[in-house]
Design a protein around this motif. Structure first.
Motif, PDB file in Angstrom:
ATOM      1  N   LEU A 410     -48.861 -26.576  30.720  1.00 11.57           N
ATOM      2  CA  LEU A 410     -48.040 -27.560  30.030  1.00 11.57           C
ATOM      3  C   LEU A 410     -48.168 -28.949  30.626  1.00 11.57           C
ATOM      4  O   LEU A 410     -47.876 -29.948  29.971  1.00 11.57           O
ATOM      5  CB  LEU A 410     -46.572 -27.119  30.039  1.00 11.57           C
ATOM      6  N   GLU A 411     -48.615 -29.058  31.911  1.00  9.60           N
ATOM      7  CA  GLU A 411     -48.754 -30.377  32.524  1.00  9.60           C
ATOM      8  C   GLU A 411     -50.006 -31.090  32.038  1.00  9.60           C
ATOM      9  O   GLU A 411     -50.036 -32.307  31.907  1.00  9.60           O
ATOM     10  CB  GLU A 411     -48.785 -30.245  34.055  1.00  9.60           C
ATOM     11  N   THR A 412     -51.080 -30.334  31.761  1.00 10.71           N
ATOM     12  CA  THR A 412     -52.341 -30.965  31.370  1.00 10.71           C
ATOM     13  C   THR A 412     -52.686 -30.748  29.910  1.00 10.71           C
ATOM     14  O   THR A 412     -53.505 -31.473  29.354  1.00 10.71           O
ATOM     15  CB  THR A 412     -53.495 -30.413  32.245  1.00 10.71           C
ATOM     16  N   ASP A 413     -52.098 -29.730  29.280  1.00 10.55           N
ATOM     17  CA  ASP A 413     -52.475 -29.383  27.904  1.00 10.55           C
ATOM     18  C   ASP A 413     -51.357 -29.664  26.901  1.00 10.55           C
ATOM     19  O   ASP A 413     -51.282 -29.057  25.859  1.00 10.55           O
ATOM     20  CB  ASP A 413     -52.834 -27.883  27.815  1.00 10.55           C
ATOM     21  N   LEU A 414     -50.444 -30.592  27.238  1.00 12.79           N
ATOM     22  CA  LEU A 414     -49.297 -30.833  26.376  1.00 12.79           C
ATOM     23  C   LEU A 414     -49.695 -31.718  25.190  1.00 12.79           C
ATOM     24  O   LEU A 414     -49.338 -32.882  25.119  1.00 12.79           O
ATOM     25  CB  LEU A 414     -48.165 -31.485  27.182  1.00 12.79           C
ATOM     26  N   THR A 415     -50.449 -31.121  24.266  1.00 10.47           N
ATOM     27  CA  THR A 415     -50.847 -31.811  23.046  1.00 10.47           C
ATOM     28  C   THR A 415     -50.142 -31.167  21.865  1.00 10.47           C
ATOM     29  O   THR A 415     -49.574 -30.067  21.971  1.00 10.47           O
ATOM     30  CB  THR A 415     -52.372 -31.711  22.831  1.00 10.47           C
ATOM     31  N   LEU A 416     -50.187 -31.849  20.706  1.00 17.49           N
ATOM     32  CA  LEU A 416     -49.557 -31.300  19.517  1.00 17.49           C
ATOM     33  C   LEU A 416     -50.184 -29.957  19.135  1.00 17.49           C
ATOM     34  O   LEU A 416     -49.476 -29.005  18.792  1.00 17.49           O
ATOM     35  CB  LEU A 416     -49.691 -32.296  18.359  1.00 17.49           C
ATOM     36  N   GLU A 417     -51.519 -29.886  19.231  1.00 17.91           N
ATOM     37  CA  GLU A 417     -52.206 -28.637  18.895  1.00 17.91           C
ATOM     38  C   GLU A 417     -51.820 -27.526  19.858  1.00 17.91           C
ATOM     39  O   GLU A 417     -51.605 -26.380  19.462  1.00 17.91           O
ATOM     40  CB  GLU A 417     -53.727 -28.839  18.923  1.00 17.91           C
ATOM     41  N   ALA A 418     -51.723 -27.888  21.159  1.00 14.97           N
ATOM     42  CA  ALA A 418     -51.380 -26.881  22.158  1.00 14.97           C
ATOM     43  C   ALA A 418     -49.970 -26.339  21.925  1.00 14.97           C
ATOM     44  O   ALA A 418     -49.723 -25.131  22.007  1.00 14.97           O
ATOM     45  CB  ALA A 418     -51.491 -27.471  23.562  1.00 14.97           C
ATOM     46  N   LEU A 419     -49.051 -27.237  21.593  1.00 13.52           N
ATOM     47  CA  LEU A 419     -47.686 -26.808  21.326  1.00 13.52           C
ATOM     48  C   LEU A 419     -47.616 -25.954  20.068  1.00 13.52           C
ATOM     49  O   LEU A 419     -46.874 -24.964  20.018  1.00 13.52           O
ATOM     50  CB  LEU A 419     -46.775 -28.033  21.186  1.00 13.52           C
ATOM     51  N   GLU A 420     -48.390 -26.337  19.057  1.00 14.10           N
ATOM     52  CA  GLU A 420     -48.393 -25.563  17.815  1.00 14.10           C
ATOM     53  C   GLU A 420     -48.917 -24.153  18.079  1.00 14.10           C
ATOM     54  O   GLU A 420     -48.341 -23.167  17.629  1.00 14.10           O
ATOM     55  CB  GLU A 420     -49.253 -26.249  16.762  1.00 14.10           C
ATOM     56  N   ARG A 421     -50.022 -24.069  18.833  1.00 17.21           N
ATOM     57  CA  ARG A 421     -50.576 -22.750  19.153  1.00 17.21           C
ATOM     58  C   ARG A 421     -49.578 -21.902  19.928  1.00 17.21           C
ATOM     59  O   ARG A 421     -49.397 -20.712  19.675  1.00 17.21           O
ATOM     60  CB  ARG A 421     -51.860 -22.902  19.971  1.00 17.21           C
ATOM     61  N   MET A 422     -48.880 -22.543  20.862  1.00 17.18           N
ATOM     62  CA  MET A 422     -47.902 -21.818  21.675  1.00 17.18           C
ATOM     63  C   MET A 422     -46.767 -21.279  20.792  1.00 17.18           C
ATOM     64  O   MET A 422     -46.328 -20.144  20.958  1.00 17.18           O
ATOM     65  CB  MET A 422     -47.342 -22.748  22.751  1.00 17.18           C
ATOM     66  N   MET A 423     -46.306 -22.111  19.838  1.00 11.41           N
ATOM     67  CA  MET A 423     -45.217 -21.662  18.960  1.00 11.41           C
ATOM     68  C   MET A 423     -45.674 -20.514  18.059  1.00 11.41           C
ATOM     69  O   MET A 423     -44.927 -19.559  17.814  1.00 11.41           O
ATOM     70  CB  MET A 423     -44.719 -22.832  18.116  1.00 11.41           C
ATOM     71  N   VAL A 424     -46.899 -20.603  17.536  1.00  9.64           N
ATOM     72  CA  VAL A 424     -47.425 -19.533  16.690  1.00  9.64           C
ATOM     73  C   VAL A 424     -47.517 -18.238  17.492  1.00  9.64           C
ATOM     74  O   VAL A 424     -47.111 -17.168  17.026  1.00  9.64           O
ATOM     75  CB  VAL A 424     -48.789 -19.916  16.096  1.00  9.64           C
ATOM     76  N   GLU A 425     -48.049 -18.329  18.720  1.00 12.12           N
ATOM     77  CA  GLU A 425     -48.147 -17.139  19.580  1.00 12.12           C
ATOM     78  C   GLU A 425     -46.759 -16.541  19.836  1.00 12.12           C
ATOM     79  O   GLU A 425     -46.561 -15.323  19.772  1.00 12.12           O
ATOM     80  CB  GLU A 425     -48.790 -17.517  20.922  1.00 12.12           C
ATOM     81  N   LYS A 426     -45.795 -17.416  20.116  1.00 12.65           N
ATOM     82  CA  LYS A 426     -44.446 -16.961  20.442  1.00 12.65           C
ATOM     83  C   LYS A 426     -43.811 -16.225  19.262  1.00 12.65           C
ATOM     84  O   LYS A 426     -43.210 -15.152  19.426  1.00 12.65           O
ATOM     85  CB  LYS A 426     -43.581 -18.158  20.839  1.00 12.65           C
ATOM     86  N   MET A 427     -43.954 -16.787  18.052  1.00  8.48           N
ATOM     87  CA  MET A 427     -43.343 -16.160  16.873  1.00  8.48           C
ATOM     88  C   MET A 427     -44.032 -14.836  16.520  1.00  8.48           C
ATOM     89  O   MET A 427     -43.378 -13.880  16.120  1.00  8.48           O
ATOM     90  CB  MET A 427     -43.390 -17.114  15.681  1.00  8.48           C
ATOM     91  N   LEU A 428     -45.349 -14.807  16.650  1.00  9.24           N
ATOM     92  CA  LEU A 428     -46.073 -13.560  16.371  1.00  9.24           C
ATOM     93  C   LEU A 428     -45.648 -12.469  17.344  1.00  9.24           C
ATOM     94  O   LEU A 428     -45.485 -11.304  16.969  1.00  9.24           O
ATOM     95  CB  LEU A 428     -47.584 -13.782  16.448  1.00  9.24           C
ATOM     96  N   SER A 429     -45.466 -12.849  18.608  1.00 15.25           N
ATOM     97  CA  SER A 429     -45.035 -11.880  19.616  1.00 15.25           C
ATOM     98  C   SER A 429     -43.596 -11.431  19.349  1.00 15.25           C
ATOM     99  O   SER A 429     -43.281 -10.242  19.411  1.00 15.25           O
ATOM    100  CB  SER A 429     -45.142 -12.496  21.013  1.00 15.25           C
TER     101      SER A 429
END
Length: 458
Positions: A410-429
């Protein structure tokens, strides 16, 4: 004396003598005979009851001989129930009018004063016609459902891996029985295919296999969809319609996504399964059902029972036997078989008969983790066949990410795409791979979620 018929009869006539004579005579031969001297109450009778045959007088107003009232009530009855079997009661001088009534939808007519034996024969014939008409309607509804099922594409049940051999063994043991089966597994693992295999192994194989996606049935339409409805029972009910239980009677009913049902709907389903009968919406006449029930879900039902989100008594009712379908990542030796199966299918569909698949590509398919399981592999091969410009499918024809992806920092990859991917992963899980639920919580469509899964290789 022969046993009484179950034919349900309504006699409508303004002459009490006719009603009394008809009731006394017909009660000897039929279990249910109702009489009504006031024709304006006909709609009320049809709303709360079901009749196989209606005996309808042609004149009600004193001195009337033109039979206009009879024609008006005939039209009204057929408007309420297009399958109604109506026999007109007429005097000798009204025979010509009675013939006209036949042209306007009546089934037959009897003359006053009637001959008992002739009346009885006419009613028995009319009862058989009513039964045949309802059977034809049921077959038409069933054929619609079968046509829909035939139009849904999904290939044969394929796999040689050890986990699939275990599934096959269970299907062989259980298939010939009428035991209720619960199929568990992630989205895209082939739960409907397993259900169809069970049906084909059963004694009901020649009867209907009817599917219901409970995840797509709204709470307001649940009873209409499963139990059927009568014309006029709600705003859009323009005709009588058999529900899925009724259509599947004699065969197999497959309830997919059963974990999506709310507790009130679970109670209604349990009542139908326990009583083995349903009542169409808008009627009070229960209909017996004879089904083999197969249910499926990707949701953790046992956890849901502990949380009070799924009825324990319903779970006991649907899971006499359980079948757990393995995800594709746990049966990787089956991936080449499945990929080649889909390739053969889409070669024919898109007229590319010489198209093959590269070994390196197969290796890549084996390394990928396939979160969407067989359904994702199916779509991936179809897309590759469409996109391919050579005689062999290459890696470039597929769109997927490596089997392992770098964890987010999150310190180096805090981009819109990275956050979107994280949210998609979280909801799928969170929703155990349930696309419908994950998309709903993310506030996007299923199609949009599939695009993001493909984009991020999830």
């Amino acid at each position: 004396m022969s046993p009484k018929s179950d034919c349900r009869i309504l006699i409508v006539d303004d002459e009490e003598d006719i009603l009394t004579a008809g009731r006394i005579f017909l009660k000897q031969h039929f279990n249910y005979v109702r009489t009504e001297p006031i024709p304006s109450k006909i709609p009320q009778h049809l709303e709360i009851d079901t009749f196989d045959v209606i005996l309808l007088d042609m004149n009600y107003t004193a001195g009337a001989t033109n039979s206009k009232e009879g024609f008006d009530w005939l039209a009204r009855i057929l408007e309420i129930d297009p399958a109604a079997v109506v026999i007109m009661i007429t005097a000798y001088g009204d025979v010509e009018l009675a013939v006209r009534a036949l042209k306007e939808g009546a089934t037959d007519f009897v003359l006053k004063p009637w001959q008992n034996e002739k009346l009885l024969a006419t009613l028995h014939a009319a009862s058989r016609l009513r039964k045949s008409t309802l059977e034809v309607k049921k077959l038409v509804d069933k054929q619609k459902q079968l046509n829909q099922a035939l139009n849904t594409h999904y290939g044969d049940f394929i796999g040689l891996s050890a986990p699939m051999q275990k599934v096959y063994q269970t299907i062989e043991k259980v298939g010939a029985t009428d035991a209720n089966v619960l199929i568990l597994g992630e989205n895209g693992t082939g739960k409907e295919l397993a259900a169809r295999a069970l049906h084909q192994k059963s004694k009901r194989a020649q009867e209907a296999f009817i599917t219901v996606d409970l995840g797509a049935v709204s709470e307001s339409l649940f009873e209409s969809e499963l139990f059927g409805h009568a014309k006029g029972s709600f705003t859009d009910a323009r005709e009588d319609r058999a529900g899925r239980f009724e259509i599947a009677s004699g065969g197999t009913l497959f309830l997919d996504e059963i974990g999506n049902l709310t507790l009130p709907l679970q109670a209604k389903l349990l009542t139908a399964l326990q009583s083995r009968q349903i009542t169409r919406l808008g009627t009070n006449q229960p209909k017996p059902i004879d089904i083999r029930l197969i249910s499926a879900t990707n949701m953790p039902l046992y956890e849901m029972v502990e949380q009070g989100r799924f009825r324990q008594d319903l779970l006991y009712r649907i899971n006499t036997v359980e079948i757990q379908l393995p995800p594709l990542r746990e049966r990787k030796e089956d991936i080449p078989l499945l990929a080649n199966h889909f390739l053969r299918l889409y070669r024919r569909k898109y007229q590319k008969p010489n198209l093959g698949i590269d070994k390196q590509t197969l290796k890549k398919l084996n390394e990928y983790h396939w979160p969407g399981n067989i359904r994702e592999l199916d779509h991936a091969v179809e897309r590759a066949v469409i996109m391919s410009e050579q005689n062999t499918l290459q890696l470039a024809d597929f769109s997927f990410a490596p089997a392992t992806t770098k964890p987010l920092n999150l310190e180096t990859d805090l981009t819109l795409e990275a956050l979107e991917r994280m949210m998609v992963e979280k909801m799928l899980s969170k929703h155990a791979g349930n696309i419908t639920h994950a998309a709903r919580e993310l506030g996007i469509t299923r199609t949009a979620l599939y695009r993001r899964i493909e984009k991020y290789g999830l």
